[in-house]
Design a protein around this motif. Structure first.
Motif, PDB file in Angstrom:
ATOM      1  N   ALA A   1       8.934  42.367  49.737  1.00 46.20           N
ATOM      2  CA  ALA A   1       9.679  41.591  50.060  1.00 46.20           C
ATOM      3  C   ALA A   1       8.584  39.931  48.887  1.00 46.20           C
ATOM      4  O   ALA A   1       8.201  39.921  49.488  1.00 46.20           O
ATOM      5  CB  ALA A   1       9.404  41.274  51.766  1.00 46.20           C
ATOM      6  N   MET A   2       9.709  39.192  49.154  1.00 47.07           N
ATOM      7  CA  MET A   2       9.614  38.276  48.325  1.00 47.07           C
ATOM      8  C   MET A   2      10.875  36.772  48.867  1.00 47.07           C
ATOM      9  O   MET A   2      10.862  37.275  49.116  1.00 47.07           O
ATOM     10  CB  MET A   2       8.744  37.693  46.837  1.00 47.07           C
ATOM     11  N   PHE A   3      10.059  36.109  49.374  1.00 47.92           N
ATOM     12  CA  PHE A   3      10.729  34.451  49.236  1.00 47.92           C
ATOM     13  C   PHE A   3      11.204  33.914  48.233  1.00 47.92           C
ATOM     14  O   PHE A   3      10.902  34.127  46.747  1.00 47.92           O
ATOM     15  CB  PHE A   3       9.784  33.233  50.120  1.00 47.92           C
ATOM     16  N   LEU A   4      12.560  33.817  48.166  1.00 49.85           N
ATOM     17  CA  LEU A   4      13.752  32.956  47.197  1.00 49.85           C
ATOM     18  C   LEU A   4      13.988  31.882  47.749  1.00 49.85           C
ATOM     19  O   LEU A   4      14.260  31.565  49.224  1.00 49.85           O
ATOM     20  CB  LEU A   4      14.431  34.035  47.667  1.00 49.85           C
ATOM     21  N   ARG A   5      13.403  30.382  47.222  1.00 48.28           N
ATOM     22  CA  ARG A   5      13.703  29.485  47.782  1.00 48.28           C
ATOM     23  C   ARG A   5      14.541  28.305  46.508  1.00 48.28           C
ATOM     24  O   ARG A   5      15.074  28.704  45.838  1.00 48.28           O
ATOM     25  CB  ARG A   5      12.158  27.988  47.419  1.00 48.28           C
ATOM     26  N   SER A   6      14.868  27.660  47.013  1.00 47.64           N
ATOM     27  CA  SER A   6      16.197  26.327  46.242  1.00 47.64           C
ATOM     28  C   SER A   6      15.123  26.334  45.107  1.00 47.64           C
ATOM     29  O   SER A   6      14.841  25.720  45.207  1.00 47.64           O
ATOM     30  CB  SER A   6      16.974  24.993  46.772  1.00 47.64           C
ATOM     31  N   GLY A   7      16.298  26.475  43.293  1.00 50.47           N
ATOM     32  CA  GLY A   7      15.460  26.192  42.313  1.00 50.47           C
ATOM     33  C   GLY A   7      15.267  27.377  41.849  1.00 50.47           C
ATOM     34  O   GLY A   7      14.393  27.455  40.575  1.00 50.47           O
ATOM     35  N   ASP A   8      14.329  28.715  42.598  1.00 49.73           N
ATOM     36  CA  ASP A   8      13.736  29.624  42.167  1.00 49.73           C
ATOM     37  C   ASP A   8      15.047  30.737  41.229  1.00 49.73           C
ATOM     38  O   ASP A   8      16.419  30.578  41.572  1.00 49.73           O
ATOM     39  CB  ASP A   8      13.395  31.172  43.035  1.00 49.73           C
ATOM     40  N   VAL A   9      14.045  31.298  40.120  1.00 47.63           N
ATOM     41  CA  VAL A   9      15.250  31.801  38.901  1.00 47.63           C
ATOM     42  C   VAL A   9      14.315  33.376  39.265  1.00 47.63           C
ATOM     43  O   VAL A   9      12.968  33.931  38.978  1.00 47.63           O
ATOM     44  CB  VAL A   9      15.465  31.308  37.358  1.00 47.63           C
ATOM     45  N   VAL A  10      15.328  34.128  39.548  1.00 46.60           N
ATOM     46  CA  VAL A  10      14.852  36.422  39.274  1.00 46.60           C
ATOM     47  C   VAL A  10      15.610  36.645  38.263  1.00 46.60           C
ATOM     48  O   VAL A  10      16.892  35.872  37.931  1.00 46.60           O
ATOM     49  CB  VAL A  10      15.063  36.722  40.503  1.00 46.60           C
ATOM     50  N   LEU A  11      14.688  37.145  36.955  1.00 45.02           N
ATOM     51  CA  LEU A  11      15.939  38.096  36.006  1.00 45.02           C
ATOM     52  C   LEU A  11      15.013  39.410  36.368  1.00 45.02           C
ATOM     53  O   LEU A  11      13.790  39.763  36.633  1.00 45.02           O
ATOM     54  CB  LEU A  11      14.846  37.460  34.905  1.00 45.02           C
ATOM     55  N   MET A  12      16.100  40.602  36.475  1.00 45.54           N
ATOM     56  CA  MET A  12      15.938  42.272  36.404  1.00 45.54           C
ATOM     57  C   MET A  12      16.635  42.315  35.565  1.00 45.54           C
ATOM     58  O   MET A  12      17.524  42.592  34.699  1.00 45.54           O
ATOM     59  CB  MET A  12      17.297  41.726  37.179  1.00 45.54           C
ATOM     60  N   ALA A  13      15.549  43.017  34.301  1.00 49.41           N
ATOM     61  CA  ALA A  13      15.804  43.753  33.075  1.00 49.41           C
ATOM     62  C   ALA A  13      15.735  45.293  33.211  1.00 49.41           C
ATOM     63  O   ALA A  13      14.208  45.039  34.327  1.00 49.41           O
ATOM     64  CB  ALA A  13      15.708  42.731  32.640  1.00 49.41           C
ATOM     65  N   GLY A  14      15.297  45.654  31.842  1.00 44.44           N
ATOM     66  CA  GLY A  14      15.132  47.306  32.476  1.00 44.44           C
ATOM     67  C   GLY A  14      15.052  47.787  32.968  1.00 44.44           C
ATOM     68  O   GLY A  14      15.895  48.119  33.900  1.00 44.44           O
ATOM     69  N   ASP A  15      13.941  48.389  34.149  1.00 45.27           N
ATOM     70  CA  ASP A  15      13.492  49.513  34.314  1.00 45.27           C
ATOM     71  C   ASP A  15      14.066  48.934  35.885  1.00 45.27           C
ATOM     72  O   ASP A  15      14.549  49.297  36.841  1.00 45.27           O
ATOM     73  CB  ASP A  15      12.278  49.950  34.700  1.00 45.27           C
TER      74      ASP A  15
END
Ligand code: OGA
Ligand code: MN
Length: 358
Positions: free
Chosen positions: A292-306
């Protein structure tokens, strides 16, 4: 200790489902029954939620990182973090400037849900123009049952009963006997819109036959820049579709995989705007315990590969002042014409999820 498993509903008991239940919003019935106060959210234990903002602060202060967290490269305005045991997953805390966050919030409410982009309201009402503007003006969407309104001869197969829906003033609605729904209700119930190639949620695939516009240039460029962190030098990310998710208090995004795109080496670029949320990053099976992790306004997540093959979801958003953490937006959206955006975002979260499809 022996624990009775008689009442256990196994469909509810994958590790992913358990985590969703742990963080989901529930209300304390007992607390409010006596004094009929506002219902109170059940307290939730957030001690195990990874907080990349405090990881960033600590890292900037003394270069320290918690075990398992890696800094990728720093040729970027903000450091890019990844996780040792989750290859292909990247987290860029505070990657979007305040101005960018504000302009994306405005666009997500005004431009992005405009036809030919589809929204969750299409199935019921057909294409609707400018829900946000109509809500601001207190308008009401009414079923137009005048003799010439039926679009049965149209090729448009969007809306089941072929009736047309149009915005009208409340006064007009009182004069006519027709089905109606207020624009503010529609805005509150807006859950998604799709940019670029249109995703068909009922079939869970991209419907190439649907008319569409390209992803707006500025968003396209932003996604390309951000995607670089998750790609080998020289490999381009070509944004072709985006899904915009709108969350109000109590709304969740259940555990899922995004597996309808052809090339999984290309990242999904995911932007967070508005109220803070909890994101769950699972493994390739629902039986794997998610992080579990916090996501705040302005955060960016990238999901690639695995990481493209990992279950993920959003079990919770926080709209209370202490936990929403949108103070910076409140300071920014102070102009008269921004108040309607501020009002929306104070109780909402928006996620823009950008993909290369082919
Ligand atoms: C999605 C998604 C995550 C988020 O839209 O597929 O995973 O942060 N969104 O809302
Ligand atoms: Mn997803």
């Amino acid at each position: 200790m022996y624990v009775s498993e008689n009442n256990r509903d196994d469909s509810d008991r994958t590790a992913f489902r358990k985590a969703e239940k742990k963080y989901k919003l529930y209300y304390d019935n007992n607390a409010s029954s006596k004094n009929k106060k506002k219902k109170q959210p059940k307290p939730v234990d957030l001690t195990e939620v990874l907080d990349f903002r405090s990881i960033l602060e600590c890292y900037l202060r003394n270069g320290a990182l918690p075990p398992g967290v890696i800094v990728l490269h720093e040729n970027f305005t903000s450091p890019v973090f990844s996780l040792q045991n989750r290859p292909g997953f990247y987290f860029i805390p505070g990657a979007l400037t305040m101005e960018k966050q504000c302009s994306l919030i405005r666009e997500s409410l005004t431009d992005f849900p405009q036809p030919p982009n589809r929204t969750n309201h299409n199935a019921m009402y057909g294409p609707i123009q400018d829900v946000f503007g109509a809500a601001k003006e207190g308008k009401v969407l009414v079923e137009d049952n005048s003799p010439n309104s039926s679009s049965e001869t149209d090729a448009d197969v969007d809306h089941g009963d072929c009736k047309e829906w149009k915005f009208a003033t409340q006064k007009e609605v009182l004069l006519r006997k027709c089905k109606s729904v207020s624009a503010s209700t529609l805005l509150r119930k807006l859950r998604w819109s799709t940019l670029g190639l249109q995703f068909d949620w009922s079939k869970r695939n991209y419907d190439m036959s649907l008319p569409h516009n390209k992803i707006p240039e500025a968003l396209c460029e932003l996604a390309k820049q951000l995607a670089k962190s998750a790609l080998p030098a020289g490999v381009e990310f070509n944004p072709e579709a985006a899904i915009v998710n709108y969350f109000g208090l109590g709304d969740t995004l259940g555990g899922h995989l995004d597996d309808m795109e052809a090339d999984w080496s290309k990242p999904i670029v995911s932007l967070s705007l508005g109220c803070k949320a909890i994101f769950l990053l699972g493994g390739k099976s629902r039986e794997d315990s998610p992080l579990a992790m916090f996501l705040r306004s302005g955060d960016v997540v990238l999901m690639a590969g695995d990481a493209r093959e990992c279950f993920h979801g959003v079990p919770r958003i926080f709209t209370d002042e202490e936990n929403a953490e949108i103070g910076h937006l409140e300071k920014q959206l102070t102009h008269e014409e921004d108040l309607c955006f501020l009002q929306y975002i104070q109780t909402s979260r928006i996620n823009i999820n950008i993909r290369q499809v082919f």
